[in-house]
Scaffold this motif. Structure first.
Motif, PDB file in Angstrom:
ATOM      1  N   ILE A   1       8.929  -0.520 120.454  1.00  0.00           N
ATOM      2  CA  ILE A   1       9.032   0.562 121.583  1.00  0.00           C
ATOM      3  C   ILE A   1       9.669   0.325 122.671  1.00  0.00           C
ATOM      4  O   ILE A   1      10.053   1.262 123.439  1.00  0.00           O
ATOM      5  CB  ILE A   1       7.712   1.043 121.997  1.00  0.00           C
ATOM      6  CG1 ILE A   1       6.966  -0.219 122.782  1.00  0.00           C
ATOM      7  CG2 ILE A   1       6.815   1.170 120.348  1.00  0.00           C
ATOM      8  CD1 ILE A   1       5.471   0.219 123.389  1.00  0.00           C
TER       9      ILE A   1
ATOM     10  N   ARG B   1      13.973   7.273 118.212  1.00  0.00           N
ATOM     11  CA  ARG B   1      13.492   8.741 117.816  1.00  0.00           C
ATOM     12  C   ARG B   1      12.427   8.359 116.805  1.00  0.00           C
ATOM     13  O   ARG B   1      11.636   9.028 116.603  1.00  0.00           O
ATOM     14  CB  ARG B   1      14.797   9.401 117.336  1.00  0.00           C
ATOM     15  CG  ARG B   1      15.751   9.685 118.321  1.00  0.00           C
ATOM     16  CD  ARG B   1      15.472  10.614 119.313  1.00  0.00           C
ATOM     17  NE  ARG B   1      16.680  10.844 120.187  1.00  0.00           N
ATOM     18  CZ  ARG B   1      16.987  10.487 121.171  1.00  0.00           C
ATOM     19  NH1 ARG B   1      16.506   9.480 121.540  1.00  0.00           N
ATOM     20  NH2 ARG B   1      18.171  10.816 121.537  1.00  0.00           N
TER      21      ARG B   1
ATOM     22  N   ARG C   1       4.575  11.448 124.812  1.00  0.00           N
ATOM     23  CA  ARG C   1       5.405  11.293 126.039  1.00  0.00           C
ATOM     24  C   ARG C   1       6.893  11.240 125.638  1.00  0.00           C
ATOM     25  O   ARG C   1       7.700  11.963 126.481  1.00  0.00           O
ATOM     26  CB  ARG C   1       5.213  10.054 126.799  1.00  0.00           C
ATOM     27  CG  ARG C   1       3.973   9.987 127.736  1.00  0.00           C
ATOM     28  CD  ARG C   1       3.817   8.817 128.623  1.00  0.00           C
ATOM     29  NE  ARG C   1       3.582   7.740 127.903  1.00  0.00           N
ATOM     30  CZ  ARG C   1       3.804   6.479 128.224  1.00  0.00           C
ATOM     31  NH1 ARG C   1       4.519   6.100 129.294  1.00  0.00           N
ATOM     32  NH2 ARG C   1       3.483   5.065 127.855  1.00  0.00           N
ATOM     33  N   PHE C   2       7.377  10.887 124.649  1.00  0.00           N
ATOM     34  CA  PHE C   2       8.526  10.615 124.401  1.00  0.00           C
ATOM     35  C   PHE C   2       9.039  11.332 122.937  1.00  0.00           C
ATOM     36  O   PHE C   2      10.080  11.302 122.493  1.00  0.00           O
ATOM     37  CB  PHE C   2       9.056   9.425 124.170  1.00  0.00           C
ATOM     38  CG  PHE C   2       8.733   8.465 125.350  1.00  0.00           C
ATOM     39  CD1 PHE C   2       9.451   8.407 126.463  1.00  0.00           C
ATOM     40  CD2 PHE C   2       7.428   7.580 125.283  1.00  0.00           C
ATOM     41  CE1 PHE C   2       9.248   7.725 127.616  1.00  0.00           C
ATOM     42  CE2 PHE C   2       7.371   6.560 126.404  1.00  0.00           C
ATOM     43  CZ  PHE C   2       8.098   6.997 127.395  1.00  0.00           C
TER      44      PHE C   2
ATOM     45  N   ALA D   1       6.193  -2.957 128.357  1.00  0.00           N
ATOM     46  CA  ALA D   1       6.154  -2.817 126.866  1.00  0.00           C
ATOM     47  C   ALA D   1       5.003  -3.746 126.508  1.00  0.00           C
ATOM     48  O   ALA D   1       4.001  -3.411 125.691  1.00  0.00           O
ATOM     49  CB  ALA D   1       7.122  -3.128 126.054  1.00  0.00           C
TER      50      ALA D   1
ATOM     51  N   LEU E   1       2.609   7.291 123.296  1.00  0.00           N
ATOM     52  CA  LEU E   1       4.054   7.156 123.139  1.00  0.00           C
ATOM     53  C   LEU E   1       4.622   8.397 122.703  1.00  0.00           C
ATOM     54  O   LEU E   1       5.706   9.025 123.004  1.00  0.00           O
ATOM     55  CB  LEU E   1       4.314   6.057 122.510  1.00  0.00           C
ATOM     56  CG  LEU E   1       4.235   4.607 123.347  1.00  0.00           C
ATOM     57  CD1 LEU E   1       4.133   3.506 122.448  1.00  0.00           C
ATOM     58  CD2 LEU E   1       4.609   4.413 124.692  1.00  0.00           C
ATOM     59  N   GLN E   2       3.921   8.951 121.611  1.00  0.00           N
ATOM     60  CA  GLN E   2       4.395  10.140 120.768  1.00  0.00           C
ATOM     61  C   GLN E   2       4.413  11.519 121.547  1.00  0.00           C
ATOM     62  O   GLN E   2       5.363  12.000 121.562  1.00  0.00           O
ATOM     63  CB  GLN E   2       3.681  10.149 119.446  1.00  0.00           C
ATOM     64  CG  GLN E   2       4.372  11.321 118.589  1.00  0.00           C
ATOM     65  CD  GLN E   2       3.486  11.327 117.093  1.00  0.00           C
ATOM     66  OE1 GLN E   2       2.208  11.415 117.247  1.00  0.00           O
ATOM     67  NE2 GLN E   2       4.232  11.534 116.156  1.00  0.00           N
TER      68      GLN E   2
ATOM     69  N   LYS F   1      18.578   4.397 117.279  1.00  0.00           N
ATOM     70  CA  LYS F   1      17.463   5.473 116.966  1.00  0.00           C
ATOM     71  C   LYS F   1      16.392   5.534 116.411  1.00  0.00           C
ATOM     72  O   LYS F   1      15.468   5.998 116.057  1.00  0.00           O
ATOM     73  CB  LYS F   1      18.354   6.799 116.719  1.00  0.00           C
ATOM     74  CG  LYS F   1      19.313   7.324 117.509  1.00  0.00           C
ATOM     75  CD  LYS F   1      19.892   8.663 116.960  1.00  0.00           C
ATOM     76  CE  LYS F   1      21.021   9.011 117.911  1.00  0.00           C
ATOM     77  NZ  LYS F   1      21.606  10.087 117.421  1.00  0.00           N
TER      78      LYS F   1
ATOM     79  N   ARG G   1      12.780   2.836 122.999  1.00  0.00           N
ATOM     80  CA  ARG G   1      12.414   4.050 123.140  1.00  0.00           C
ATOM     81  C   ARG G   1      13.278   4.746 121.961  1.00  0.00           C
ATOM     82  O   ARG G   1      14.002   5.837 122.225  1.00  0.00           O
ATOM     83  CB  ARG G   1      12.717   4.783 124.326  1.00  0.00           C
ATOM     84  CG  ARG G   1      11.753   4.377 125.503  1.00  0.00           C
ATOM     85  CD  ARG G   1      10.283   4.515 125.308  1.00  0.00           C
ATOM     86  NE  ARG G   1       9.608   4.409 126.621  1.00  0.00           N
ATOM     87  CZ  ARG G   1       8.877   3.150 126.652  1.00  0.00           C
ATOM     88  NH1 ARG G   1       8.923   2.340 125.784  1.00  0.00           N
ATOM     89  NH2 ARG G   1       8.284   2.808 128.025  1.00  0.00           N
TER      90      ARG G   1
ATOM     91  N   LEU H   1       8.339  10.819 119.697  1.00  0.00           N
ATOM     92  CA  LEU H   1       8.553   9.931 118.660  1.00  0.00           C
ATOM     93  C   LEU H   1       8.041  10.466 117.517  1.00  0.00           C
ATOM     94  O   LEU H   1       7.070  11.051 117.212  1.00  0.00           O
ATOM     95  CB  LEU H   1       8.087   8.562 119.096  1.00  0.00           C
ATOM     96  CG  LEU H   1       8.484   7.801 120.054  1.00  0.00           C
ATOM     97  CD1 LEU H   1       7.610   6.595 120.528  1.00  0.00           C
ATOM     98  CD2 LEU H   1       9.736   7.550 120.258  1.00  0.00           C
TER      99      LEU H   1
ATOM    100  N   ARG I   1      11.438  -4.000 131.808  1.00  0.00           N
ATOM    101  CA  ARG I   1      11.070  -3.149 130.823  1.00  0.00           C
ATOM    102  C   ARG I   1      10.373  -3.876 129.549  1.00  0.00           C
ATOM    103  O   ARG I   1       9.235  -3.353 129.013  1.00  0.00           O
ATOM    104  CB  ARG I   1      12.250  -2.623 130.083  1.00  0.00           C
ATOM    105  CG  ARG I   1      12.734  -1.371 131.002  1.00  0.00           C
ATOM    106  CD  ARG I   1      14.246  -1.082 130.782  1.00  0.00           C
ATOM    107  NE  ARG I   1      14.000  -0.043 129.565  1.00  0.00           N
ATOM    108  CZ  ARG I   1      15.061   0.611 128.926  1.00  0.00           C
ATOM    109  NH1 ARG I   1      16.275   0.684 129.591  1.00  0.00           N
ATOM    110  NH2 ARG I   1      15.000   1.333 127.839  1.00  0.00           N
TER     111      ARG I   1
END
Length: 534
Positions: A429, A434, A463-464, A397, A460-461, A355, A432, A466, A393
């Motif tokens: 990243i 936390r 979308r996910f 990235a 990215l923050q 995480k 993915r 973060l 993946r």
């Protein structure tokens, strides 16, 4: 003093430099700016004649009337360090990990016959004191691994100035330094230039540093100098589109959405963290003392929030980051990630480690040089199991950080410093997480790539969801990317609050000192559209 004319370089048949010409005058600072891979460092290495096998160099490099391109290796050994010296971008690769810092600074004097060993060690002590490594904390018997990144860079600077060379080439000399130490080092270099008549070639991606130091600037792109001239004139006129793009990128502020929801539990909680390190032994049979690197720190990072952590090298920022990652135990205090305890002494489960990821300050030191990029970026998958589409993946990235899928088959040494940092961000990243801890994550990047990475992090923050703990000495970057900022000094948080509030009206004297030391391009040098990052 240093004259380069029509310098061209090929390595294994690949053109690197194309007709580069420049002059570094006595008592003057010449700034060389451009993106990673533009040829800045290869120009410096051509002057030093430190080129790889298969290199073919054409043109002239003259130092005080001596044609360096005509010298053999033995003759160049007498020139390097004595008449021309270089500060490299990555201090850990420039230092011998098996020798003390005192021995390494003294080595320059001994090898060139300038002083016997005893006298050389005394001079080494003086040089280390001058670059800010005082004897009471940094004795000559310390090893490079015992120092922070900024402290190691200061050792390299002490080595370079040991013999007061005629020309000093500084390749990103302050990349790893906080703003106050950077100001001290730049002032030191400037005083050497003015007082000793030394010529300085300053290679950097920090346009504000160049604006404050250089007498003349050249802008480099794809192995060519596209624009050059007196510093103020170049900044005011910016005739070439590439120069205008660099200046716009230097003040770029990424678009960020407000993600933190009121009342939501924090992703990360740190309460009363204390981390001590033992010092050397005292009197016979006496107890060992200790150095408190982290002293009662408490903080929280909300879901989707970016929190900045700023302070000088050695203030405890990276130590705190390692404790949060479960890499070092605390003597006192608690750390929780999404409510689960992070306790290095008892071990951190792989599911919890998955995480959180980290981008370290020194990308080369965090990579196994024998592994290809595909394996390096895929390393976090061992925490959760490698999926069947792991290569896809990894390629995704790499593309996200501005590299190509074909780069998966290369080794770390085949990339520039900025490119290696992008690989490190891709590794962080790819799984993915936390929470991402970014320890000087953009310090090695040129301004245009830095702007892209900051946009990537913001995207990215969004979308996910973060959360970021952004550790940096670059206050402009912290201001652009964070919601809140914490200022750390001597292991303690001395000020915290919303980023804009702290920058606009700092309450603590140390915060005001940091802001005052931050280099800036004079406002009247920039057009309105550049000032606003358009």
């Amino acid at each position: 003093m240093l004259s380069i004319r029509d310098l061209s370089l090929e390595i294994a048949g690949t053109p690197i430099l194309h007709g580069v010409s420049l002059d570094v005058a006595p008592g003057k600072v010449f700034g060389l700016v451009g993106e990673s891979g533009s040829g800045k460092s290869m120009t410096a290495l051509s002057v030093m004649r430190l080129l790889p096998q298969g290199a073919r160099l054409r043109g002239r490099v003259s130092l005080g009337g001596t044609e360096l391109t005509a010298l053999d290796e033995r003759q160049m050994c007498a020139v390097r360090g004595a008449r021309v010296a270089m500060i490299f971008q990555e201090p850990m690769t420039a230092l011998n990990p098996l020798r003390t810092i005192g021995e390494q600074v003294a080595e320059t004097l001994v090898v060139h016959g300038a002083a016997p060993r005893g006298e050389a060690m005394r001079i080494a002590r003086e040089k280390l004191d001058r670059v800010g490594l005082a004897a009471d904390r940094f004795d000559l018997g310390r090893y490079p691994f015992e120092l922070s990144g900024g402290q190691r860079q200061r050792v390299c600077i002490a080595m370079a100035i040991a013999l007061r060379p005629a020309i000093l080439i500084a390749d990103e000399p302050t990349t790893a330094l906080d703003v106050t130490t950077q100001a001290q080092i730049l002032a030191l270099l400037e005083s050497l230039v003015r007082e000793e008549g030394m010529g300085l070639m300053l290679i950097t991606h920090d346009l504000a540093v160049v604006a404050g130091m250089a007498d003349e600037v050249a802008v480099m792109r794809e192995g060519r100098i596209v624009e050059r001239g007196p510093t103020e004139t170049l900044f005011r006129t910016r005739r070439h589109p590439y120069t205008r793009a660099l200046l716009a990128a230097s003040s770029h502020v990424p678009k960020r959405a407000a993600l933190r929801s009121a009342g939501a539990p924090p992703v990360l909680e740190v309460e009363g963290a204390v981390r001590d390190y033992p010092l050397g032994r005292g009197a016979v049979f006496g107890a060992r003392g200790h150095f408190r690197a982290v002293d009662g720190v408490s903080l929280a990072v909300g879901r989707g929030e970016s929190v900045g952590l700023v302070g000088e090298s050695g203030c405890g920022k990276s130590t705190l980051a390692r404790a949060i990652l479960g890499l070092e135990p605390l003597q006192v205090g608690a750390i929780r990630l999404e409510g689960a305890p992070v306790d290095a002494a008892r071990g951190v489960p792989g599911a919890l480690r998955a995480k959180m990821q980290v981008v370290f300050q020194d990308p080369f030191g965090s990579f196994n040089p024998r592994h290809r990029v595909a394996r390096l970026v895929a390393e976090p998958f061992h925490l959760v199991g490698r999926p069947p589409d792991w290569r896809d993946r990894v390629a995704e990235a790499l593309q996200a950080v501005g590299l190509k899928p074909a780069d998966m088959e290369k080794f770390p040494h085949e990339f520039s410093g900025g490119q290696r940092q992008r690989i490190a961000i891709a590794r962080a990243i790819v799984i993915r997480p936390r929470l991402v801890i970014l320890d000087e994550a953009v310090s090695a990047l040129d301004v245009s790539i830095r702007a892209q990475i900051l946009e990537l992090l913001a995207d990215l923050q969004g979308r996910f969801g973060l959360s970021y703990l952004f550790i940096s000495h670059d206050l402009a970057v912290v201001r652009a990317i964070t919601d809140r900022v914490l200022v750390m000094r001597a292991g303690r948080i001395v000020e915290e609050g919303p980023t804009e509030a702290v920058f606009a009206a700092p309450r603590h004297g140390y915060t005001r000192q940091l802001l005052a030391a931050t280099p800036r391009i004079p406002e009247d040098w920039l057009a309105e559209e550049t000032r606003h990052g358009a």
